[in-house]
Design a protein around this motif. Structure first.
Motif, PDB file in Angstrom:
ATOM      1  N   ARG A   1       0.801  -1.226   0.000  1.00  0.00           N
ATOM      2  CA  ARG A   1       0.000   0.000   0.000  1.00  0.00           C
ATOM      3  C   ARG A   1       0.838   1.282   0.000  1.00  0.00           C
ATOM      4  O   ARG A   1       0.731   2.120   0.910  1.00  0.00           O
TER       5      ARG A   1
ATOM      6  N   GLN B   1      -6.890   2.775 -12.160  1.00  0.00           N
ATOM      7  CA  GLN B   1      -7.857   2.306 -11.170  1.00  0.00           C
ATOM      8  C   GLN B   1      -7.550   0.874 -10.749  1.00  0.00           C
ATOM      9  O   GLN B   1      -7.755   0.500  -9.581  1.00  0.00           O
TER      10      GLN B   1
ATOM     11  N   ARG C   1      -4.898   0.967  -8.160  1.00  0.00           N
ATOM     12  CA  ARG C   1      -5.467   1.379  -6.878  1.00  0.00           C
ATOM     13  C   ARG C   1      -6.217   0.227  -6.219  1.00  0.00           C
ATOM     14  O   ARG C   1      -6.149   0.049  -4.992  1.00  0.00           O
ATOM     15  N   SER C   2      -6.907  -0.576  -7.010  1.00  0.00           N
ATOM     16  CA  SER C   2      -7.630  -1.710  -6.438  1.00  0.00           C
ATOM     17  C   SER C   2      -6.672  -2.764  -5.888  1.00  0.00           C
ATOM     18  O   SER C   2      -7.048  -3.563  -5.035  1.00  0.00           O
TER      19      SER C   2
ATOM     20  N   ALA D   1      -2.397   0.553  -4.388  1.00  0.00           N
ATOM     21  CA  ALA D   1      -1.853   1.909  -4.490  1.00  0.00           C
ATOM     22  C   ALA D   1      -2.874   2.921  -4.001  1.00  0.00           C
ATOM     23  O   ALA D   1      -4.044   2.875  -4.379  1.00  0.00           O
ATOM     24  N   GLY D   2      -2.431   3.865  -3.179  1.00  0.00           N
ATOM     25  CA  GLY D   2      -3.341   4.892  -2.706  1.00  0.00           C
ATOM     26  C   GLY D   2      -3.732   5.849  -3.811  1.00  0.00           C
ATOM     27  O   GLY D   2      -4.895   6.254  -3.931  1.00  0.00           O
ATOM     28  N   ALA D   3      -2.764   6.233  -4.637  1.00  0.00           N
ATOM     29  CA  ALA D   3      -3.001   7.125  -5.769  1.00  0.00           C
ATOM     30  C   ALA D   3      -2.041   6.738  -6.879  1.00  0.00           C
ATOM     31  O   ALA D   3      -0.996   6.113  -6.637  1.00  0.00           O
ATOM     32  N   VAL D   4      -2.408   7.108  -8.104  1.00  0.00           N
ATOM     33  CA  VAL D   4      -1.557   6.841  -9.262  1.00  0.00           C
ATOM     34  C   VAL D   4      -1.332   8.160  -9.989  1.00  0.00           C
ATOM     35  O   VAL D   4      -2.294   8.842 -10.370  1.00  0.00           O
TER      36      VAL D   4
ATOM     37  N   GLU E   1      -6.832   9.484  -7.658  1.00  0.00           N
ATOM     38  CA  GLU E   1      -6.740   9.318  -6.213  1.00  0.00           C
ATOM     39  C   GLU E   1      -8.132   9.187  -5.626  1.00  0.00           C
ATOM     40  O   GLU E   1      -9.136   9.334  -6.329  1.00  0.00           O
ATOM     41  N   GLY E   2      -8.206   8.887  -4.336  1.00  0.00           N
ATOM     42  CA  GLY E   2      -9.503   8.686  -3.712  1.00  0.00           C
ATOM     43  C   GLY E   2     -10.395   9.902  -3.778  1.00  0.00           C
ATOM     44  O   GLY E   2     -11.625   9.784  -3.829  1.00  0.00           O
TER      45      GLY E   2
END
Length: 318
Positions: free
Chosen positions: A177, A207, A210-211, A214-217, A230-231
């Motif tokens: 993560r 996406q 992230r799944s 990764a918190g953000a790309v 990102e979220g």
């Protein structure tokens, strides 16, 4: 303070040549030697922006000594892990239109003891770091899981982690993560296992990362700009660079990551900073990192409504 980790640093020797002709004797019109490696460049750009940074590096031989000296002269604190092998040297050939040809050496092989010492050194230096940027390829002797171990240790210590690597090392680290990963289009296509032809394809692949953890790309797309997923949302941006101003794209992605982290590492303002830093870097020779005076914020455009049907100027394949 931004701490960077570069497991396979280098000395980067850049030559500007009138044209690249196979088998000919090439006479350079300009040359320079810079500290090299993705994390090294991030530290250089952070220092050029006036922020504190420490670079943790395995260094060996005369090239390693010179690399450390060059970094210190640029305002970067260096924490060296001494290794028995010799730090590698890379060669870049730049043509007048900005075309880059690179020859990257494989680098030394780290022993298990050196690998463990590098991990322990990062942990010992991470106190007070806002971000730990883990960047670049892994040298021989380090398994793909090494970055995953580093990310897990850093997160246990409370630091936010940015990861810029590719291939098996990127995939192995996702379950740990990292807060943000920064692939380019080809690295993202390889991670997704399919070609990417449009901005919508890039979004779908981001996406997926992230799944997987990764918190953000932050996807770097060259002339097509950058996409931040990102979220809190999706942000897309471009930066205008006149063709006659292009000098070298060596380290441009690293400068972008430095700008992103220095501006907080999240949201449209950080994306705009990344775009401005990357665009400034391609207007400079070799792997020179931009200072605030080199930035042109007016050339940057960002939006939360990206044109997903936009075809990539260079479709990415795995």
């Amino acid at each position: 303070m931004i701490l960077t980790v570069t497991p396979n640093p280098s000395l980067d020797r850049t030559y500007e040549v009138p044209a690249l002709a196979r088998g000919d004797v090439l006479r350079a019109t300009g040359d320079r030697v810079d500290p090299g490696g993705k994390g090294v460049n991030v530290s250089r750009a952070v220092a050029a922006a006036g922020h504190r940074t420490t670079a943790v590096l395995p260094l060996g031989g005369a090239p390693g000594t010179l690399l450390a000296e060059l970094l210190v002269a640029q305002g970067v604190d260096v924490t060296a892990v001494s290794i028995s092998g010799q730090t590698r040297s890379n060669i870049s050939l730049i043509e007048p239109d900005g075309t880059l040809t690179k020859v990257n050496a494989p680098g030394p092989e780290l022993t298990p003891t050196e690998s463990a010492l590098l991990l322990d050194t990062v942990r010992g230096c991470s106190g007070g770091a806002e971000w730990i940027a883990c960047c670049g390829s892994l040298p021989r002797g380090l398994e793909p899981q090494w970055y995953a171990d580093l990310v897990a240790r850093a997160r246990e210590g409370g630091a936010r982690v940015a990861l810029d690597t590719s291939g098996p090392a990127l995939l192995a680290a996702l379950p740990a993560r990292p807060d943000v990963v920064k692939p380019n289009a080809c690295e993202l296509a390889a991670a997704a296992g399919r070609p990417l032809a449009t901005l919508g394809d890039v979004l779908d692949a981001a996406q997926e990362l992230r799944s997987r953890g990764a918190g953000a790309v932050l996807a770097s797309l060259g002339a097509d700009g950058q996409l931040l997923v990102e979220g809190e949302g999706i942000h897309y941006g471009t930066a205008r660079v006149p063709a006659d101003r292009l000098r070298s794209n060596v380290g441009a992605g690293d400068a972008a990551l430095a700008g992103f982290l220095a501006a907080g590492g999240a949201g449209p303002a950080a994306l705009a900073s990344a775009l401005a830093h990357g665009a400034a870097a391609v207007r400079l020779p070799g792997s020179v990192m931009p200072s605030p005076a080199d930035l042109d914020p007016d050339a940057v455009r960002t939006t939360q409504d990206p044109p997903l049907d936009l075809p990539l100027s260079e479709p990415a394949t795995p």
